[in-house]
Each structure stands twice: as structure tokens, then as C-alpha cells.
Scaffold this motif. Sequence first.
Motif, short mmCIF file in Angstrom:
data_model
loop_
_atom_site.label_atom_id
_atom_site.label_comp_id
_atom_site.label_asym_id
_atom_site.label_seq_id
_atom_site.Cartn_x
_atom_site.Cartn_y
_atom_site.Cartn_z
N PHE A 40 15.40 11.78 27.66
CA PHE A 40 14.43 12.71 27.85
C PHE A 40 12.91 11.98 27.56
CE2 PHE A 40 17.06 16.58 28.19
CZ PHE A 40 16.58 16.90 29.42
N ALA A 41 12.94 11.15 26.57
CA ALA A 41 11.76 10.15 26.24
C ALA A 41 11.48 9.21 27.45
CB ALA A 41 11.89 9.55 24.98
N ALA A 42 12.90 8.60 27.94
CA ALA A 42 12.69 7.60 29.01
C ALA A 42 12.08 8.33 30.25
CB ALA A 42 13.86 7.03 29.22
N ILE A 43 12.61 9.75 30.54
CA ILE A 43 12.36 10.11 31.85
C ILE A 43 10.89 10.60 31.92
CG2 ILE A 43 12.51 12.49 33.14
CD1 ILE A 43 15.54 12.43 32.20
N THR A 44 10.35 11.17 30.71
CA THR A 44 9.02 11.45 30.36
C THR A 44 7.95 10.18 30.75
OG1 THR A 44 9.48 13.29 28.78
CG2 THR A 44 7.25 12.52 28.93
N VAL A 45 8.34 9.25 30.01
CA VAL A 45 7.64 8.06 30.36
C VAL A 45 7.54 7.57 31.91
CG1 VAL A 45 7.40 5.42 30.18
CG2 VAL A 45 8.00 7.01 28.02
N LEU A 46 8.55 7.46 32.58
CA LEU A 46 8.54 7.25 34.06
C LEU A 46 7.93 8.15 34.65
CD1 LEU A 46 10.03 5.65 36.40
CD2 LEU A 46 11.95 7.33 36.28
N SER A 47 7.91 9.47 34.41
CA SER A 47 7.33 10.66 35.19
C SER A 47 5.87 10.49 35.17
CB SER A 47 7.71 11.81 35.06
OG SER A 47 7.56 12.27 33.62
N THR A 48 5.27 10.31 33.85
CA THR A 48 3.99 10.32 33.49
C THR A 48 3.41 9.10 33.99
OG1 THR A 48 4.50 9.33 31.14
CG2 THR A 48 4.05 11.59 31.39
N ASN A 49 4.03 7.78 33.85
CA ASN A 49 3.66 6.49 34.51
C ASN A 49 3.31 6.58 35.96
OD1 ASN A 49 3.56 5.33 32.06
ND2 ASN A 49 5.39 4.00 32.44
N LEU A 50 4.43 7.13 36.59
CA LEU A 50 4.01 7.52 38.14
C LEU A 50 2.88 8.40 38.55
CD1 LEU A 50 7.77 8.25 39.19
CD2 LEU A 50 6.43 6.28 39.67
N LEU A 51 2.69 9.31 37.44
CA LEU A 51 1.63 9.96 37.78
C LEU A 51 0.26 9.86 37.58
CD1 LEU A 51 0.97 13.17 38.88
CD2 LEU A 51 1.35 14.29 36.35
N ASN A 77 -8.42 12.98 41.34
CA ASN A 77 -7.71 14.29 41.24
C ASN A 77 -7.88 14.59 39.74
OD1 ASN A 77 -6.79 14.40 43.77
ND2 ASN A 77 -5.39 12.54 43.38
N ARG A 78 -8.56 15.42 39.43
CA ARG A 78 -9.14 15.71 38.04
C ARG A 78 -7.87 16.74 37.44
NH1 ARG A 78 -15.15 17.37 37.82
NH2 ARG A 78 -14.58 17.43 35.50
N SER A 79 -6.91 17.49 38.07
CA SER A 79 -5.86 18.48 37.65
C SER A 79 -4.67 17.83 38.33
CB SER A 79 -6.41 19.28 37.71
OG SER A 79 -6.28 20.06 39.17
N PHE A 80 -3.53 18.47 37.86
CA PHE A 80 -2.18 18.21 38.56
C PHE A 80 -2.12 18.82 39.90
CE2 PHE A 80 2.32 19.33 39.21
CZ PHE A 80 2.94 18.01 38.94
N VAL A 115 1.86 18.44 33.22
CA VAL A 115 0.98 19.22 33.90
C VAL A 115 -0.53 19.26 32.92
CG1 VAL A 115 2.68 21.16 34.34
CG2 VAL A 115 1.56 20.91 31.96
N ILE A 116 -0.72 18.61 32.00
CA ILE A 116 -1.95 18.41 31.57
C ILE A 116 -2.34 16.68 31.75
CG2 ILE A 116 -2.04 20.54 29.95
CD1 ILE A 116 -1.26 18.66 27.69
N LEU A 117 -1.56 16.03 32.18
CA LEU A 117 -2.06 14.53 31.99
C LEU A 117 -3.14 14.06 32.94
CD1 LEU A 117 0.65 11.59 32.13
CD2 LEU A 117 -1.18 11.51 33.90
N LEU A 118 -3.43 14.54 34.07
CA LEU A 118 -4.49 14.29 34.76
C LEU A 118 -5.94 14.87 34.27
CD1 LEU A 118 -3.22 14.54 38.40
CD2 LEU A 118 -3.63 12.38 36.76
#
Length: 432
Positions: free
Chosen positions: A65-76, A92-95, A245-248
Motif C-alpha cells: 500500500f505504501a508503493a501504491i500510494t507513492v505511485l498514485s500521488t506521484n501521478l497526481l 488545479n487547486r483541489s482534487f 484527496v488533499i494532495l493538490l
Amino acid sequence: MGSVGDDQQTPLLRSFQEEHFERTGTIWTAIAHIITGVIGAGVLSLAWSTAQLGWVAGPLTMVVFAAITVLSTNLLCDCYRSPDPECGPTRNRSFLEAVKLYLGEKSQRWCGVFVYESLYGCGIAYTITSAASIKAIQQANCYHREGHEAPCEYGDTIYMLLFGVIQIVVSQIPDFHNMAWLSTVAAIMSFSYAFIGTALGFAKVVEDGNIKGSIVGVPADSLVDKLWLVFQAIGDIAFAYPYSVILLEIQDTLKSPPPENQTMKKASMSAIIITTSFYLCCGCFGYAAFGNSTPGNLLTGFGFYEPYWLIDFANACIVLHLVGGYQVYSQPLFALVEKWFAEKFPDSGFVNNLYAFKLPLLPAFQLNSFRLCFRTACVISNNRTFDDLPLLQRSFGSVGSIELLAPCYIFPGRNVFYAEEDWGLDKTVDCF
């Protein structure tokens, strides 16, 4: 007494329309925001999750799940600016703004249901966890005085109300751009109680002289019961990681240069490495210490009774961290509703006017009538909802992980797929 300056009224709508305010965030503030949002008191339940999955599947699930999170956040991260991820003119100031730009309004509506349910649900979870931690402080003191077999039972309604009162005050922080100090304090608190939980587990392993647990985890009466426990454990781990959901919103606080996406990727990688290290240590040492008897929470479940003062301190750190964590997940929800009302009623003084206040010994601040009423109502509803849904309390991790599936693991990939098509259409953006 506070003074009210009517001559300093400022339209709230202007703050939503203004795109050129100064961004001062750095990689360190981003890491603080991420850790505040990711490392919650759930880290102390990962020992229970590891116990259900066993010595192989437990740690492996955390790493996956750590690897999946890194991948999804890097894409976003590459979806913050458009059409170019480093210097595109559109932010884009929000998701949901990113979903709308790349996937259209229909996808935005569907995703919005998952996103804001998840954000609201996090507020509920943080409220109930804070109440449990405050109650645990009283119980720890009671067990120390009366003995470990004493009936130290306390209700948690009063503690939920106390946490709610604190959140009503803290919720008046306008937005993410004013929260760096709160996230820094909350991140320090999360390190503190996670370290204490890990240290207590390690100390018990050394004291007992053996490592408990097994490859398959805690046995169950039937296959169905075992599957339910395994899925619950996986849900708890899944719920402990994502913050897409809060990254951006966090990325929108960063100054540039360097490009925001580069800073955010470094911050995300650093924060996830730190988080996973704490997760593995806390989960593994807790399981090694208690084996099949691992409690649902190392501190509030009273796997440890002594030293009671250290248990009290750790639970106090949990509460302080949850004050900041609640805001990290609530601010995007607040911003959505307040922006909608500001645009819908641009001439309403109740919705848009800001009033300057100055209280003794405190810096000057601005208060908005609609913000005060709406955020107060939202905090109150968080306090009541979880108390009124006892069935949800037993499966919150599984429900939360399902709600987070779409916004945290599916939509980031789809965003980037369509974003890359846009980047391919326009390679002439001047980054300088």
C-alpha cells in the motif's frame, strides 16, 4: 474586549477569485501536512492488523500500500498545472478541479460523492478517536490507583463534546495557507506517540525474551470469521495510507521555483518512507509483544498499563495531533461549500464580509459570519453522526477504505492518462 472594524470589511469572494497571492510553502511544510494527514492514531491499531494477517502478509501489505500510494500521488502531482505539469498557466487547486479539467463534469460529480464523504468521514473518525484517547488518560490513572482489575469505565460523550468545542475554535483558520504551524505541531505529536507505542512494544519483547505470533496470524472459529478479520485488517491498512484527496490543496501552498510538482514528489516520497517505517515498527513490535492477544489499539486498548504517565502523555499527543489532522481533512470540505455560497450570493454581507478583530495578547484575525456558522454546524454534525451509528463503529476501516478507493487509487491514474494527452497536444509552453 475585542474590537470590530467595519471599515476593514473584505469580500470573501475575492479570496476565492484571487489566484496571485503569495505561496510560501516548502518541502518541509508539505511533509508536515502529509504526515499530519497520513499518520493518525490508526498507526496504533496496525499491530492488530498485523496480528490478523500474520508475519508475512502483514508487513508485506503495508509495503504494497505504501508503493501504491507513492505511485498514485506521484501521478497526481503532475495534474496540478495544465497543460504543462511544471509551468502550465492553469492551476488545479483541489482534487475535484483536476478531475473536472481532465475527465469532465460527470466524473467530477461522481468523484465528488466519494471525496467529500471520505473527508467528512475522516472528521467523524478523528472525533471518536480523540474521545477514546482522552478517556484512556482517565482510565490509565484509575488503573494505576485502583489496580488493573478495577472497573474503570467512563463514557465518551463528554470528551467528544470537548473535542468539538476545540474544533469550533480551530476551524476558524481560513485555509491551508494559514495552517503550516498547526500541521508542524501535529506532525511532532504523531511522531511522539508512534515512537512511544513502538518503544513500549520493543521493551515488552525484550522483557519477555521471545517473539510471539505466527505466519498465518490469529486463528478464527471458521473460515468466514477469518476472512472477515483479514478484510478488516486490509481495510485498516488501506485507510492508514492515502491522502490523494488533499494532495493538490497541499501542493497549492508551495512556492515556485522549483516547480511545485517536483517539490511535492520529493515531499511525498519522504513522508511515505517515514510513515511506512513507523507503521512497520509499531505494527511488528506490537504483534511480537502480544501475539494473538494483540489489542485493537496499543494505548487506548491497554496492552500497556505502566508507566501510566507515559501512556497519559502518548494519549495527550494523540489528541493534539488529531486537532491538526481534523483540520487537514476538513479544510477542503469547508472551502468547497464556502466558495459555492460566495459565488451564489456575491452581494450578501453575511456570506462575504470579513470583520477584523483584535483580542488582548493575541494577533489580529478576521472572522466571517457564514464561516463561523457553517463550520460550527459541520463540527457539531461530526460529533453526533458517529455516536448515532454504532454499527459503523465496528467496520469503519473497511467502509473508509472502500470510500477512498475511487479518489485515491483510481482517479489519479485516469487524470494522468488524459493529462498526458493534453501535454502531447501542446509542447510549446514557455516555462520561463
